[in-house]
Design an enzyme around this catalytic site. Sequence first.
Site, PDB file in Angstrom:
ATOM      1  N   ALA A  42     -17.086   9.395 -59.358  1.00 15.10           N
ATOM      2  CA  ALA A  42     -18.170  10.146 -60.000  1.00 15.10           C
ATOM      3  C   ALA A  42     -17.750  10.402 -61.443  1.00 15.10           C
ATOM      4  CB  ALA A  42     -18.421  11.451 -59.254  1.00 15.10           C
ATOM      5  N   VAL A  43     -17.921   9.400 -62.269  1.00 19.60           N
ATOM      6  CA  VAL A  43     -17.465   9.473 -63.663  1.00 19.60           C
ATOM      7  C   VAL A  43     -18.668   9.718 -64.571  1.00 19.60           C
ATOM      8  CG1 VAL A  43     -16.252   8.207 -65.503  1.00 19.60           C
ATOM      9  CG2 VAL A  43     -15.541   7.926 -63.121  1.00 19.60           C
ATOM     10  N   TYR A  77     -22.567  10.623 -63.466  1.00 19.65           N
ATOM     11  CA  TYR A  77     -22.691  10.326 -62.020  1.00 19.65           C
ATOM     12  C   TYR A  77     -22.204  11.475 -61.148  1.00 19.65           C
ATOM     13  CZ  TYR A  77     -24.188   5.451 -62.485  1.00 19.65           C
ATOM     14  OH  TYR A  77     -24.909   4.306 -62.738  1.00 19.65           O
ATOM     15  N   GLU A  85     -18.179  -6.557 -57.974  1.00 19.92           N
ATOM     16  CA  GLU A  85     -19.019  -7.038 -56.867  1.00 19.92           C
ATOM     17  C   GLU A  85     -18.964  -8.571 -56.783  1.00 19.92           C
ATOM     18  OE1 GLU A  85     -22.987  -5.229 -55.447  1.00 19.92           O
ATOM     19  OE2 GLU A  85     -23.606  -6.921 -56.691  1.00 19.92           O
ATOM     20  N   GLY A 120     -30.830  -6.383 -50.955  1.00 19.60           N
ATOM     21  CA  GLY A 120     -31.761  -7.077 -51.846  1.00 19.60           C
ATOM     22  C   GLY A 120     -31.899  -8.577 -51.614  1.00 19.60           C
TER      23      GLY A 120
HETATM   24  C1  UD2 Z   1     -24.206  -2.418 -57.998  1.00 24.36           C
HETATM   25  C2  UD2 Z   1     -23.314  -2.039 -56.840  1.00 24.36           C
HETATM   26  C3  UD2 Z   1     -22.073  -1.344 -57.390  1.00 24.36           C
HETATM   27  C4  UD2 Z   1     -21.336  -2.244 -58.353  1.00 24.36           C
HETATM   28  C5  UD2 Z   1     -22.295  -2.693 -59.467  1.00 24.36           C
HETATM   29  C6  UD2 Z   1     -21.703  -3.776 -60.326  1.00 24.36           C
HETATM   30  C7  UD2 Z   1     -24.424  -1.525 -54.731  1.00 24.36           C
HETATM   31  C8  UD2 Z   1     -25.375  -0.629 -54.058  1.00 24.36           C
HETATM   32  N1  UD2 Z   1     -24.058  -1.147 -55.983  1.00 24.36           N
HETATM   33  O1  UD2 Z   1     -24.755  -1.156 -58.422  1.00 24.36           O
HETATM   34  O2  UD2 Z   1     -21.187  -0.969 -56.341  1.00 24.36           O
HETATM   35  O3  UD2 Z   1     -20.805  -3.350 -57.665  1.00 24.36           O
HETATM   36  O4  UD2 Z   1     -23.516  -3.236 -58.941  1.00 24.36           O
HETATM   37  O5  UD2 Z   1     -20.755  -3.275 -61.191  1.00 24.36           O
HETATM   38  O6  UD2 Z   1     -23.973  -2.490 -54.168  1.00 24.36           O
HETATM   39  N2  UD2 Z   1     -19.961   4.880 -61.765  1.00 24.36           N
HETATM   40  C9  UD2 Z   1     -19.666   6.128 -62.303  1.00 24.36           C
HETATM   41  N3  UD2 Z   1     -20.064   6.400 -63.573  1.00 24.36           N
HETATM   42  C10 UD2 Z   1     -20.752   5.507 -64.342  1.00 24.36           C
HETATM   43  C11 UD2 Z   1     -21.046   4.253 -63.799  1.00 24.36           C
HETATM   44  C12 UD2 Z   1     -20.652   3.966 -62.500  1.00 24.36           C
HETATM   45  O7  UD2 Z   1     -19.061   6.967 -61.639  1.00 24.36           O
HETATM   46  O8  UD2 Z   1     -21.104   5.834 -65.494  1.00 24.36           O
HETATM   47  C13 UD2 Z   1     -19.508   4.574 -60.393  1.00 24.36           C
HETATM   48  C14 UD2 Z   1     -20.340   5.300 -59.336  1.00 24.36           C
HETATM   49  O9  UD2 Z   1     -19.544   5.571 -58.213  1.00 24.36           O
HETATM   50  C15 UD2 Z   1     -21.403   4.282 -58.986  1.00 24.36           C
HETATM   51  C16 UD2 Z   1     -20.589   2.989 -59.075  1.00 24.36           C
HETATM   52  O10 UD2 Z   1     -19.657   3.184 -60.137  1.00 24.36           O
HETATM   53  O11 UD2 Z   1     -21.936   4.548 -57.720  1.00 24.36           O
HETATM   54  C17 UD2 Z   1     -21.418   1.717 -59.335  1.00 24.36           C
HETATM   55  O12 UD2 Z   1     -22.170   1.845 -60.510  1.00 24.36           O
HETATM   56  P1  UD2 Z   1     -23.762   1.720 -60.484  1.00 24.36           P
HETATM   57  O13 UD2 Z   1     -24.276   2.466 -59.300  1.00 24.36           O
HETATM   58  O14 UD2 Z   1     -24.293   2.112 -61.791  1.00 24.36           O
HETATM   59  O15 UD2 Z   1     -23.938   0.187 -60.268  1.00 24.36           O
HETATM   60  P2  UD2 Z   1     -25.264  -0.595 -59.760  1.00 24.36           P
HETATM   61  O16 UD2 Z   1     -26.361   0.372 -59.451  1.00 24.36           O
HETATM   62  O17 UD2 Z   1     -25.568  -1.678 -60.712  1.00 24.36           O
END
Ligand code: UD2
Length: 352
Positions: free
Chosen positions: A120-121, A124, A301, A233
């Site tokens: 949780a950075v 988040y 990922e 997806g």
């Molecule tokens: C997808 C993936 C994610 C990651 C990303 C590619 C799923 C549901 N999500 O989501 O796991 O592989 O693609 O990089 O498969 N976070 C922070 N602060 C930030 C940004 C991220 O804490 O400013 C952490 C947080 O735990 C978050 C995770 O990183 O849940 C993944 O980031 P995201 O949710 O923004 O990535 P997303 O939605 O593109």
Amino acid sequence: MMNLMNSKAATVILLSALLLGVLYCYVYLFPYPRAVISFEPDDIRQEAGPADVIPVSYEIHLVAPEHLKYEQPSIVQGRSDVVTVTPWLAPVVWEGTFSPVLLDSIYKPKNISVAATVFAVGKYIMFLKNFLETAEQHFFVGFRVHIYVFTDRPTEVPQVKMAAGRQLTVRSVPSSKRWQEISARRMELIQTLIEEELRKHSDYIFCLDVDSKFHGRWGTESLGGLVAVIHPGYYRDDRSNFPYERRPESRAYVAYGEGDFYYCGGAFGGLLQEVHLLAKTCRYNFEADAKDGIEAAWQEESHLNRYMWINKPSKVLSPEYLWQDFKPRNSEVHVIRFSGVVKNYAEIRPNV
Ligand code: UD2
């Protein structure tokens, strides 16, 4: 006299050679049981008897209590609308394919401990309260659970009441100007956490996205050596449409016409040693790519998908285990257990 001495010496040499031979067989030819022993439940470890007792591993030996009542299993009736086994014979977990009562009764006496990591950075942190509160209601209820929160805002971690046997540890991490880096660095931190901390007291680990909530049971049915979750997806798509990394220069490269499924970066897990190898490999490949000036399409990922293609998961969790709130539920998904919340990327990420 001389002859007697010679025959004694010969006997000693023969016996020593025999002993060395036995030792060689034990150390080099039968290494597997020794590798398993360090991941046994505490009680078995303490009660370990003589050296010739072959240790029992979590995943191989499943003991059910006598007289437990549960629904009669069938091999001719069951889910027929979905595939429940992969071509390499790993189960695909869907509602209706397992008995929670039976599985919990098998794993309870093992006194297993399950760790979970969540990052949780920056902004988040706003998702953490819901994540933790719903984990309390649905994630391995009745089992020993240790959640590790990685954040740059430790003072903003919400107080959530946890049941006995469940605990939370907060670890400080630096913030970052790029969301891609935050997401990708998780592999390094997971690797280090397992090496420095978890080896001592956890058996399994799950690594989860914070911007998500639990809605239904996530428990012992998800346990396995290497556990992957199918991305909600793409599971009905042809693999040519999967967003794998397609540039051969990257170590995350998967060619068109190759690959099995598209797995989520937002949820994966398994036994400590399996997840350790995955995290270490993905981190290494991500960093080696960075040195060559390339970042895979979906950061860690993409590397995870390449890894799971080569190192087949021993259990695959259906999209019930990571849905997305903005998507209407598909008919084959009977229960949504864990789901990503709707978020405004422009508002919460440090960069676009
Ligand atoms: C997808 C993936 C994610 C990651 C990303 C590619 C799923 C549901 N999500 O989501 O796991 O592989 O693609 O990089 O498969 N976070 C922070 N602060 C930030 C940004 C991220 O804490 O400013 C952490 C947080 O735990 C978050 C995770 O990183 O849940 C993944 O980031 P995201 O949710 O923004 O990535 P997303 O939605 O593109």
